[in-house]
Design a protein around this motif. Structure first.
Motif, PDB file in Angstrom:
ATOM      1  N   GLN A 153       4.394  -9.109   3.647  1.00 58.87           N
ATOM      2  CA  GLN A 153       5.224  -8.398   4.625  1.00 58.87           C
ATOM      3  C   GLN A 153       6.357  -7.636   3.933  1.00 58.87           C
ATOM      4  OE1 GLN A 153       4.811  -8.130   8.221  1.00 58.87           O
ATOM      5  NE2 GLN A 153       6.137  -6.447   7.565  1.00 58.87           N
ATOM      6  N   GLN A 154       6.948  -8.218   2.911  1.00 59.84           N
ATOM      7  CA  GLN A 154       8.029  -7.541   2.193  1.00 59.84           C
ATOM      8  C   GLN A 154       7.524  -6.291   1.473  1.00 59.84           C
ATOM      9  OE1 GLN A 154       9.174 -11.265   0.206  1.00 59.84           O
ATOM     10  NE2 GLN A 154      11.272 -10.936   0.949  1.00 59.84           N
ATOM     11  N   ARG A 168      -3.669  -8.080   8.017  1.00 59.54           N
ATOM     12  CA  ARG A 168      -2.668  -9.109   8.308  1.00 59.54           C
ATOM     13  C   ARG A 168      -1.322  -8.530   8.732  1.00 59.54           C
ATOM     14  NH1 ARG A 168      -3.267 -14.220   7.233  1.00 59.54           N
ATOM     15  NH2 ARG A 168      -4.946 -13.776   5.755  1.00 59.54           N
ATOM     16  N   ILE A 169      -0.956  -7.380   8.157  1.00 67.24           N
ATOM     17  CA  ILE A 169       0.288  -6.715   8.564  1.00 67.24           C
ATOM     18  C   ILE A 169      -0.023  -5.269   8.928  1.00 67.24           C
ATOM     19  CG2 ILE A 169       1.745  -8.189   7.116  1.00 67.24           C
ATOM     20  CD1 ILE A 169       1.987  -5.721   5.199  1.00 67.24           C
ATOM     21  N   GLN A 170       0.824  -4.675   9.742  1.00 63.50           N
ATOM     22  CA  GLN A 170       0.668  -3.272  10.120  1.00 63.50           C
ATOM     23  C   GLN A 170       1.647  -2.434   9.304  1.00 63.50           C
ATOM     24  OE1 GLN A 170      -1.905  -2.529  12.328  1.00 63.50           O
ATOM     25  NE2 GLN A 170      -2.189  -4.723  11.970  1.00 63.50           N
ATOM     26  N   VAL A 171       1.160  -1.372   8.692  1.00 63.24           N
ATOM     27  CA  VAL A 171       2.018  -0.486   7.895  1.00 63.24           C
ATOM     28  C   VAL A 171       1.803   0.971   8.306  1.00 63.24           C
ATOM     29  CG1 VAL A 171       2.228  -1.989   5.873  1.00 63.24           C
ATOM     30  CG2 VAL A 171       0.271  -0.457   6.049  1.00 63.24           C
ATOM     31  N   LEU A 172       2.763   1.807   7.964  1.00 61.30           N
ATOM     32  CA  LEU A 172       2.669   3.232   8.299  1.00 61.30           C
ATOM     33  C   LEU A 172       1.600   3.931   7.466  1.00 61.30           C
ATOM     34  CD1 LEU A 172       6.490   4.067   8.514  1.00 61.30           C
ATOM     35  CD2 LEU A 172       4.905   3.745  10.432  1.00 61.30           C
ATOM     36  N   ASP A 173       1.438   3.487   6.217  1.00 59.92           N
ATOM     37  CA  ASP A 173       0.491   4.142   5.310  1.00 59.92           C
ATOM     38  C   ASP A 173      -0.088   3.092   4.358  1.00 59.92           C
ATOM     39  OD1 ASP A 173      -0.592   5.484   2.970  1.00 59.92           O
ATOM     40  OD2 ASP A 173       0.373   7.309   3.685  1.00 59.92           O
ATOM     41  N   GLU A 174      -1.369   2.796   4.548  1.00 63.15           N
ATOM     42  CA  GLU A 174      -2.039   1.766   3.746  1.00 63.15           C
ATOM     43  C   GLU A 174      -2.064   2.128   2.269  1.00 63.15           C
ATOM     44  OE1 GLU A 174      -6.457   0.472   4.037  1.00 63.15           O
ATOM     45  OE2 GLU A 174      -5.434  -0.374   5.787  1.00 63.15           O
ATOM     46  N   ASN A 175      -2.295   3.395   1.966  1.00 59.14           N
ATOM     47  CA  ASN A 175      -2.337   3.824   0.559  1.00 59.14           C
ATOM     48  C   ASN A 175      -1.002   3.586  -0.126  1.00 59.14           C
ATOM     49  OD1 ASN A 175      -5.016   4.666   0.669  1.00 59.14           O
ATOM     50  ND2 ASN A 175      -4.473   6.717   1.367  1.00 59.14           N
ATOM     51  N   MET A 176       0.090   3.827   0.604  1.00 55.30           N
ATOM     52  CA  MET A 176       1.422   3.584   0.036  1.00 55.30           C
ATOM     53  C   MET A 176       1.636   2.090  -0.198  1.00 55.30           C
ATOM     54  SD  MET A 176       4.209   4.567  -1.258  1.00 55.30           S
ATOM     55  CE  MET A 176       4.283   6.336  -0.903  1.00 55.30           C
ATOM     56  N   LEU A 177       1.157   1.261   0.719  1.00 54.27           N
ATOM     57  CA  LEU A 177       1.276  -0.191   0.532  1.00 54.27           C
ATOM     58  C   LEU A 177       0.642  -0.610  -0.787  1.00 54.27           C
ATOM     59  CD1 LEU A 177       1.822  -3.140   1.453  1.00 54.27           C
ATOM     60  CD2 LEU A 177      -0.413  -3.063   2.596  1.00 54.27           C
ATOM     61  N   VAL A 219      -6.310  -9.064  -1.247  1.00 55.64           N
ATOM     62  CA  VAL A 219      -7.182  -9.998  -0.531  1.00 55.64           C
ATOM     63  C   VAL A 219      -6.476 -10.538   0.707  1.00 55.64           C
ATOM     64  CG1 VAL A 219      -8.268 -12.275  -0.685  1.00 55.64           C
ATOM     65  CG2 VAL A 219      -8.572 -10.641  -2.538  1.00 55.64           C
ATOM     66  N   ASN A 220      -5.222 -10.938   0.543  1.00 58.91           N
ATOM     67  CA  ASN A 220      -4.442 -11.516   1.635  1.00 58.91           C
ATOM     68  C   ASN A 220      -4.265 -10.526   2.793  1.00 58.91           C
ATOM     69  OD1 ASN A 220      -1.182 -12.352   2.504  1.00 58.91           O
ATOM     70  ND2 ASN A 220      -2.807 -13.868   2.533  1.00 58.91           N
ATOM     71  N   TYR A 221      -4.245  -9.248   2.475  1.00 58.21           N
ATOM     72  CA  TYR A 221      -4.095  -8.198   3.490  1.00 58.21           C
ATOM     73  C   TYR A 221      -5.300  -8.165   4.435  1.00 58.21           C
ATOM     74  CZ  TYR A 221      -3.489  -3.384   5.276  1.00 58.21           C
ATOM     75  OH  TYR A 221      -3.336  -2.269   6.073  1.00 58.21           O
ATOM     76  N   ARG A 222      -6.476  -8.488   3.906  1.00 63.32           N
ATOM     77  CA  ARG A 222      -7.697  -8.347   4.703  1.00 63.32           C
ATOM     78  C   ARG A 222      -8.407  -9.646   5.066  1.00 63.32           C
ATOM     79  NH1 ARG A 222      -8.087  -3.256   5.358  1.00 63.32           N
ATOM     80  NH2 ARG A 222      -8.084  -1.729   3.687  1.00 63.32           N
ATOM     81  N   ALA A 223      -8.019 -10.762   4.428  1.00 66.24           N
ATOM     82  CA  ALA A 223      -8.831 -11.972   4.623  1.00 66.24           C
ATOM     83  C   ALA A 223      -8.034 -13.265   4.479  1.00 66.24           C
ATOM     84  CB  ALA A 223      -9.976 -11.976   3.606  1.00 66.24           C
ATOM     85  N   ASP A 224      -8.582 -14.334   5.074  1.00 60.53           N
ATOM     86  CA  ASP A 224      -8.131 -15.701   4.801  1.00 60.53           C
ATOM     87  C   ASP A 224      -9.030 -16.245   3.697  1.00 60.53           C
ATOM     88  OD1 ASP A 224      -6.139 -15.873   6.769  1.00 60.53           O
ATOM     89  OD2 ASP A 224      -7.599 -16.402   8.319  1.00 60.53           O
ATOM     90  N   THR A 225      -8.442 -16.874   2.699  1.00 58.08           N
ATOM     91  CA  THR A 225      -9.253 -17.379   1.586  1.00 58.08           C
ATOM     92  C   THR A 225      -9.140 -18.887   1.457  1.00 58.08           C
ATOM     93  OG1 THR A 225      -7.453 -17.140  -0.020  1.00 58.08           O
ATOM     94  CG2 THR A 225      -8.931 -15.262   0.239  1.00 58.08           C
ATOM     95  N   ARG A 226     -10.190 -19.467   0.868  1.00 51.10           N
ATOM     96  CA  ARG A 226     -10.125 -20.883   0.478  1.00 51.10           C
ATOM     97  C   ARG A 226     -11.108 -21.110  -0.662  1.00 51.10           C
ATOM     98  NH1 ARG A 226     -14.169 -24.490   2.194  1.00 51.10           N
ATOM     99  NH2 ARG A 226     -15.758 -23.493   3.511  1.00 51.10           N
ATOM    100  N   ILE A 227     -10.742 -22.005  -1.560  1.00 49.60           N
ATOM    101  CA  ILE A 227     -11.657 -22.380  -2.638  1.00 49.60           C
ATOM    102  C   ILE A 227     -12.564 -23.484  -2.103  1.00 49.60           C
ATOM    103  CG2 ILE A 227     -11.842 -23.404  -4.946  1.00 49.60           C
ATOM    104  CD1 ILE A 227      -9.231 -21.957  -5.661  1.00 49.60           C
ATOM    105  N   ALA A 228     -13.851 -23.190  -2.003  1.00 44.27           N
ATOM    106  CA  ALA A 228     -14.804 -24.132  -1.396  1.00 44.27           C
ATOM    107  C   ALA A 228     -15.226 -25.232  -2.357  1.00 44.27           C
ATOM    108  CB  ALA A 228     -16.034 -23.372  -0.901  1.00 44.27           C
TER     109      ALA A 228
END
Length: 288
Positions: free
Chosen positions: A274-275, A214-223, A177-186
């Motif tokens: 990021q790590q 949110r971050i750039q990687v060489l291979d999303e599937n590997m992430l 979720v953090n990779y693609r979006a900002d979240t908040r509990i409404a």
């Protein structure tokens, strides 16, 4: 039937009995019976005259009605075809299309292209507890052209989706979720506002979809493979988890972690996004 009273338990029971509808435990059906909560969900979605809404599981239609009144168009996807007769009475709107299908099997990319030309598309839903995670992962992995997701989920799940590194709730789905979006509990929603009443409380969580990950990687599937491997056996060290689940030699993983500047003895739940990205990139570099 007076639209404003549709969420009333008395009205709901009358209409459901009229069509012989029976609640399905296996489908996790819990219909909203609180007008304030329904309006708050719609407000969280920030709808206007250019909004297109995909609603997953409209159920009785109490939330759907408000969505229809605020958005340009609503496409509701309902797995339970026995609700069709009910919907003909409760959802008589010009700007709605109801598809009786399992959301997990719907080609949503095609649906958005065909139904929402030029609109700002958002997903809004009161999700069944049993299938919350698969639905959210489908939405994120298939990368729909949407700007926001607003969903009601089990309170514990909302806390997991909105957690931070090191907390006990933190897991693979948190990072996805953090990779693609900002979240908040409404809002937190008590179990008393549903028919039938579930055993646990719920929460409404809002996802603002990022323009780019949110971050750039060489291979999303590997992430995602690295994230999944790191949480596959939570009690194992990062070294053991990655080696076992990615089927890579420990010496290779040690080299990867050294290059990424990460201690092989830590556990996956201590790392930030990021790590994980750094680890994934080092594995790709080593295999090339």
């Amino acid at each position: 039937m007076d639209d404003k009273k549709l969420y009333s338990p008395k009205v709901m029971k009358y209409i459901l009995d009229k069509y012989g509808f029976k609640f399905s435990k296996s489908l996790g059906q819990n219909f909203l019976i609180d007008g304030n909560i329904i309006n708050n969900i719609a407000e969280t979605a920030e709808l206007d005259e250019n909004s297109g809404v995909i609603e997953i599981g409209p159920g009785f239609g109490t939330l759907t009605q408000v969505l229809c009144s605020k958005a340009k168009k609503v496409v509701a996807i309902e797995v339970d075809k026995s609700l069709e007769k009910v919907h003909k009475e409760t959802l008589d709107y010009d700007n709605i299309k109801i598809i009786y299908e399992d959301f997990m099997k719907v080609d949503v990319v095609k649906l958005i292209d065909e139904e929402f030309q030029g609109m700002d598309v958002k997903i809004v839903a009161n999700l069944p507890y049993y299938i919350t995670t698969p639905i959210i992962m489908k939405i994120l992995e298939e990368r729909y052209k949407i700007s926001k997701i607003v969903v009601m989920v089990q309170k514990e799940v909302a806390e997991r989706l909105n957690s931070t590194a090191g907390s006990k709730e933190y897991g693979a789905i948190t990072l996805a979720v953090n990779y693609r979006a900002d979240t908040r509990i409404a809002m937190i929603v008590p179990n008393t506002v549903f028919m039938p009443r579930p055993k646990v409380d719920s929460a409404v969580i809002s996802f603002d979809i990022l323009d780019k990950p949110r971050i750039q990687v060489l291979d999303e599937n590997m992430l995602f493979a690295v994230i999944k491997a790191s949480f596959g056996q939570r009690r194992k060290t990062l070294l053991n988890g990655l080696s076992n689940n990615l089927k890579l030699p420990k010496e290779q993983i040690k080299m990867v972690l050294k290059r990424a500047g990460i201690d092989p003895g830590v556990r996956g739940e201590t790392l930030n996004l990021q790590q994980f990205g750094d680890i994934a990139d080092e594995i790709i570099k080593l295999s090339n």
